[in-house]
Design a protein around this motif. Structure first.
Motif, PDB file in Angstrom:
ATOM      1  N   ARG A 144      40.227  47.970  52.103  1.00  0.00           N
ATOM      2  CA  ARG A 144      41.053  48.417  50.979  1.00  0.00           C
ATOM      3  C   ARG A 144      42.128  47.382  50.635  1.00  0.00           C
ATOM      4  NH1 ARG A 144      42.950  54.429  51.742  1.00  0.00           N
ATOM      5  NH2 ARG A 144      43.179  54.255  49.483  1.00  0.00           N
ATOM      6  N   CYS A 145      41.723  46.158  50.522  1.00  0.00           N
ATOM      7  CA  CYS A 145      42.640  45.096  50.119  1.00  0.00           C
ATOM      8  C   CYS A 145      41.931  44.177  49.133  1.00  0.00           C
ATOM      9  CB  CYS A 145      43.137  44.310  51.342  1.00  0.00           C
ATOM     10  SG  CYS A 145      41.839  43.441  52.245  1.00  0.00           S
ATOM     11  N   GLY A 146      42.672  43.189  48.611  1.00  0.00           N
ATOM     12  CA  GLY A 146      42.090  42.182  47.733  1.00  0.00           C
ATOM     13  C   GLY A 146      42.100  42.504  46.259  1.00  0.00           C
ATOM     14  N   LEU A 147      42.536  43.711  45.887  1.00  0.00           N
ATOM     15  CA  LEU A 147      42.529  44.074  44.468  1.00  0.00           C
ATOM     16  C   LEU A 147      43.632  43.353  43.700  1.00  0.00           C
ATOM     17  CD1 LEU A 147      41.930  47.922  44.227  1.00  0.00           C
ATOM     18  CD2 LEU A 147      40.358  46.090  43.591  1.00  0.00           C
ATOM     19  N   VAL A 148      43.288  42.872  42.513  1.00  0.00           N
ATOM     20  CA  VAL A 148      44.302  42.351  41.604  1.00  0.00           C
ATOM     21  C   VAL A 148      45.193  43.491  41.131  1.00  0.00           C
ATOM     22  CG1 VAL A 148      44.627  41.399  39.293  1.00  0.00           C
ATOM     23  CG2 VAL A 148      43.037  40.305  40.893  1.00  0.00           C
ATOM     24  N   GLY A 149      44.608  44.649  40.859  1.00  0.00           N
ATOM     25  CA  GLY A 149      45.384  45.815  40.474  1.00  0.00           C
ATOM     26  C   GLY A 149      45.252  46.155  39.003  1.00  0.00           C
ATOM     27  N   PRO A 150      45.835  47.289  38.591  1.00  0.00           N
ATOM     28  CA  PRO A 150      45.616  47.808  37.237  1.00  0.00           C
ATOM     29  C   PRO A 150      46.315  47.047  36.125  1.00  0.00           C
ATOM     30  CG  PRO A 150      47.183  49.188  38.426  1.00  0.00           C
ATOM     31  CD  PRO A 150      46.638  48.195  39.421  1.00  0.00           C
ATOM     32  N   SER A 151      47.138  46.055  36.458  1.00  0.00           N
ATOM     33  CA  SER A 151      47.809  45.285  35.405  1.00  0.00           C
ATOM     34  C   SER A 151      46.856  44.330  34.693  1.00  0.00           C
ATOM     35  CB  SER A 151      48.978  44.480  35.996  1.00  0.00           C
ATOM     36  OG  SER A 151      48.515  43.544  36.959  1.00  0.00           O
ATOM     37  N   VAL A 152      45.690  44.079  35.285  1.00  0.00           N
ATOM     38  CA  VAL A 152      44.678  43.209  34.675  1.00  0.00           C
ATOM     39  C   VAL A 152      43.446  44.055  34.405  1.00  0.00           C
ATOM     40  CG1 VAL A 152      43.189  41.201  35.010  1.00  0.00           C
ATOM     41  CG2 VAL A 152      45.569  41.141  35.782  1.00  0.00           C
ATOM     42  N   ARG A 153      43.094  44.209  33.131  1.00  0.00           N
ATOM     43  CA  ARG A 153      42.053  45.150  32.723  1.00  0.00           C
ATOM     44  C   ARG A 153      40.942  44.443  31.927  1.00  0.00           C
ATOM     45  NH1 ARG A 153      47.022  46.959  32.012  1.00  0.00           N
ATOM     46  NH2 ARG A 153      47.089  46.198  29.873  1.00  0.00           N
ATOM     47  N   PRO A 154      39.732  44.993  31.959  1.00  0.00           N
ATOM     48  CA  PRO A 154      38.634  44.398  31.184  1.00  0.00           C
ATOM     49  C   PRO A 154      38.852  44.588  29.686  1.00  0.00           C
ATOM     50  CG  PRO A 154      37.932  46.468  32.182  1.00  0.00           C
ATOM     51  CD  PRO A 154      39.295  46.172  32.733  1.00  0.00           C
ATOM     52  N   VAL A 155      38.456  43.600  28.909  1.00  0.00           N
ATOM     53  CA  VAL A 155      38.552  43.726  27.458  1.00  0.00           C
ATOM     54  C   VAL A 155      37.215  44.156  26.857  1.00  0.00           C
ATOM     55  CG1 VAL A 155      40.353  41.963  27.390  1.00  0.00           C
ATOM     56  CG2 VAL A 155      37.986  41.304  26.943  1.00  0.00           C
ATOM     57  N   GLN A 156      36.203  44.369  27.722  1.00  0.00           N
ATOM     58  CA  GLN A 156      34.905  44.849  27.290  1.00  0.00           C
ATOM     59  C   GLN A 156      34.477  45.966  28.244  1.00  0.00           C
ATOM     60  OE1 GLN A 156      34.971  41.307  28.657  1.00  0.00           O
ATOM     61  NE2 GLN A 156      35.096  42.633  30.451  1.00  0.00           N
ATOM     62  N   HIS A 157      33.381  46.627  27.907  1.00  0.00           N
ATOM     63  CA  HIS A 157      32.875  47.701  28.759  1.00  0.00           C
ATOM     64  C   HIS A 157      31.496  47.328  29.303  1.00  0.00           C
ATOM     65  CE1 HIS A 157      36.129  50.340  27.584  1.00  0.00           C
ATOM     66  NE2 HIS A 157      35.861  50.116  26.306  1.00  0.00           N
ATOM     67  N   GLY A 158      31.254  47.697  30.553  1.00  0.00           N
ATOM     68  CA  GLY A 158      29.931  47.526  31.132  1.00  0.00           C
ATOM     69  C   GLY A 158      29.638  46.150  31.683  1.00  0.00           C
ATOM     70  N   ALA A 159      30.609  45.260  31.667  1.00  0.00           N
ATOM     71  CA  ALA A 159      30.376  43.906  32.176  1.00  0.00           C
ATOM     72  C   ALA A 159      30.702  43.840  33.658  1.00  0.00           C
ATOM     73  CB  ALA A 159      31.219  42.896  31.415  1.00  0.00           C
ATOM     74  N   ARG A 160      29.981  43.014  34.378  1.00  0.00           N
ATOM     75  CA  ARG A 160      30.320  42.716  35.758  1.00  0.00           C
ATOM     76  C   ARG A 160      29.982  41.262  36.033  1.00  0.00           C
ATOM     77  NH1 ARG A 160      27.665  46.047  40.214  1.00  0.00           N
ATOM     78  NH2 ARG A 160      28.411  47.805  38.968  1.00  0.00           N
ATOM     79  N   LEU A 161      30.779  40.654  36.889  1.00  0.00           N
ATOM     80  CA  LEU A 161      30.526  39.267  37.240  1.00  0.00           C
ATOM     81  C   LEU A 161      31.012  38.997  38.650  1.00  0.00           C
ATOM     82  CD1 LEU A 161      33.430  37.622  37.261  1.00  0.00           C
ATOM     83  CD2 LEU A 161      33.097  37.558  34.811  1.00  0.00           C
ATOM     84  N   ALA A 162      30.535  37.898  39.192  1.00  0.00           N
ATOM     85  CA  ALA A 162      31.031  37.376  40.466  1.00  0.00           C
ATOM     86  C   ALA A 162      30.874  35.867  40.411  1.00  0.00           C
ATOM     87  CB  ALA A 162      30.252  37.953  41.642  1.00  0.00           C
ATOM     88  N   GLY A 163      31.875  35.160  40.930  1.00  0.00           N
ATOM     89  CA  GLY A 163      31.814  33.709  40.908  1.00  0.00           C
ATOM     90  C   GLY A 163      32.942  33.101  41.718  1.00  0.00           C
ATOM     91  N   SER A 164      32.909  31.787  41.817  1.00  0.00           N
ATOM     92  CA  SER A 164      33.935  31.054  42.551  1.00  0.00           C
ATOM     93  C   SER A 164      35.157  30.825  41.670  1.00  0.00           C
ATOM     94  CB  SER A 164      33.386  29.701  43.016  1.00  0.00           C
ATOM     95  OG  SER A 164      32.340  29.891  43.955  1.00  0.00           O
ATOM     96  N   ALA A 165      36.329  31.027  42.242  1.00  0.00           N
ATOM     97  CA  ALA A 165      37.565  30.926  41.473  1.00  0.00           C
ATOM     98  C   ALA A 165      37.981  29.476  41.259  1.00  0.00           C
ATOM     99  CB  ALA A 165      38.686  31.672  42.191  1.00  0.00           C
ATOM    100  N   VAL A 166      38.218  29.126  40.005  1.00  0.00           N
ATOM    101  CA  VAL A 166      38.965  27.922  39.651  1.00  0.00           C
ATOM    102  C   VAL A 166      40.331  28.428  39.207  1.00  0.00           C
ATOM    103  CG1 VAL A 166      39.199  26.027  38.012  1.00  0.00           C
ATOM    104  CG2 VAL A 166      36.972  26.540  39.027  1.00  0.00           C
ATOM    105  N   THR A 167      41.361  28.115  39.977  1.00  0.00           N
ATOM    106  CA  THR A 167      42.674  28.698  39.731  1.00  0.00           C
ATOM    107  C   THR A 167      43.531  27.798  38.843  1.00  0.00           C
ATOM    108  OG1 THR A 167      43.628  27.716  41.737  1.00  0.00           O
ATOM    109  CG2 THR A 167      42.603  29.890  41.946  1.00  0.00           C
ATOM    110  N   VAL A 168      44.363  28.447  38.025  1.00  0.00           N
ATOM    111  CA  VAL A 168      45.222  27.723  37.082  1.00  0.00           C
ATOM    112  C   VAL A 168      46.619  28.336  37.107  1.00  0.00           C
ATOM    113  CG1 VAL A 168      45.465  26.857  34.729  1.00  0.00           C
ATOM    114  CG2 VAL A 168      43.186  27.460  35.604  1.00  0.00           C
TER     115      VAL A 168
END
Length: 233
Positions: free
Chosen positions: A34-58
Motif C-alpha cells: 500500500r505504497c507508491g501512489l502518486v495520489g488523487p492530485s494527479v488524475r487521468p484526462v481520458q477514460h479507459g487508458a492504461r500504461l506502464a513504462g520507464s520513468a524519464v523524470t523532469v
C-alpha cells in the motif's frame, strides 16, 4: 544539485513492465504494501487508458517548460515522461506539439503534477496523460532545471528508470530495484482474488471467506435486532 541532464539511464525489463501494466494500479499498489501512489492530485484526462513504462523524470521551474524540451531527447520507446516543478504550478506546460514529438519517439504518455492543454487533441491522437490540471495557461522557456534526477510527484518519490503504472485508478511508481518482488506479490494477489471472486459468485460472504467474524468479536462489534434498538429508545 546543479542543473543536470542525466543520460543513458538504466531501464527495467520490458516484459516485466508490460505485465505490471496489465495487473493495474490498485493491484500493484496493494502488492507493494500500500505504497507508491502518486495520489488523487494527479488524475487521468481520458477514460479507459492504461500504461506502464520507464520513468524519464523532469524537474521544471513553475510556469516554465524548457526542461520538457530538453527531456524529449532522452526518451526511448516504452518510456513515460514524469514532470514536476520545484514549487506548485498548474500552468499548462504540455500540449499537442510535445505529444507529437514524444509519440514519434515511442513514449507511452505523460504524468505531471502540473497542467496539460490541447486535451481534445491528446485524446484524439491517443497520447495518454495524467495531470494536476487541464489548463490553457501558457508557459515560458527561460529557466534551467534537471532531467533524470529524483523527483517527488504527489506522494511518490520517483527516480529515473523506475516503473510507472497508470490507469483510471491513478498512478503508482515501482522502484526499479523492487520490480521482481512487486511482480511476484502482484501475481499472488491476483491468484487470491480469483479464488475470492469464485466464492462470492457462489454467494459466500466476504466476512466468512476472509475469516473476519472473530475480528469483529475481538473489536467488540455485536449484532442487535432492530426491535431491540427500538425498545431501548
Amino acid at each position: 544539485m546543479n542543473h543536470v541532464i542525466v543520460t543513458d539511464i538504466a531501464r527495467a525489463d520490458s516484459n516485466a513492465i508490460a505485465e505490471l501494466g496489465e495487473l493495474g494500479v490498485a493491484t500493484v499498489h496493494e502488492a507493494m504494501g500500500r505504497c507508491g501512489l502518486v495520489g488523487p492530485s494527479v488524475r487521468p484526462v481520458q477514460h479507459g487508458a492504461r500504461l506502464a513504462g520507464s520513468a524519464v523524470t523532469v524537474q521544471c521551474w513553475p510556469g516554465d517548460n524548457l526542461m520538457i524540451h530538453a527531456a524529449v531527447e532522452q526518451c526511448e520507446p516504452g518510456d513515460v515522461l514524469v514532470v514536476t516543478t520545484v514549487s506548485p504550478s498548474l500552468d499548462g506546460s504540455f500540449g499537442e506539439l510535445f505529444a507529437t514529438a514524444l509519440q514519434r519517439r515511442g513514449v507511452r504518455g505523460i504524468i505531471t503534477s502540473g497542467g496539460v492543454r490541447d486535451v481534445a487533441e491528446l485524446r484524439e491522437m491517443g497520447f495518454h496523460a495524467w495531470a494536476g490540471a487541464q489548463n490553457a495557461q501558457g508557459t515560458v522557456k527561460a529557466t534551467g532545471g534537471s532531467v533524470n534526477v529524483p523527483i517527488v510527484v504527489g506522494g511518490a518519490q520517483i527516480d529515473a528508470g523506475d516503473v510507472i503504472v497508470a490507469d483510471d485508478d491513478g498512478v503508482v511508481c515501482v522502484p526499479r530495484a523492487q520490480l521482481a518482488r512487486v511482480l511476484e506479490s502482484s501475481r499472488a494477489r491476483v491468484a487470491r482474488e480469483v479464488v475470492a471472486r469464485a466464492a462470492y459468485e457462489q454467494g459466500v460472504l466476504s466476512l466468512d471467506h476472509n475469516g473476519l467474524r472473530p475480528l469483529l468479536a475481538e473489536l467488540g462489534v455485536t449484532y442487535v435486532a432492530q426491535q431491540e434498538i427500538s425498545r431501548g429508545r
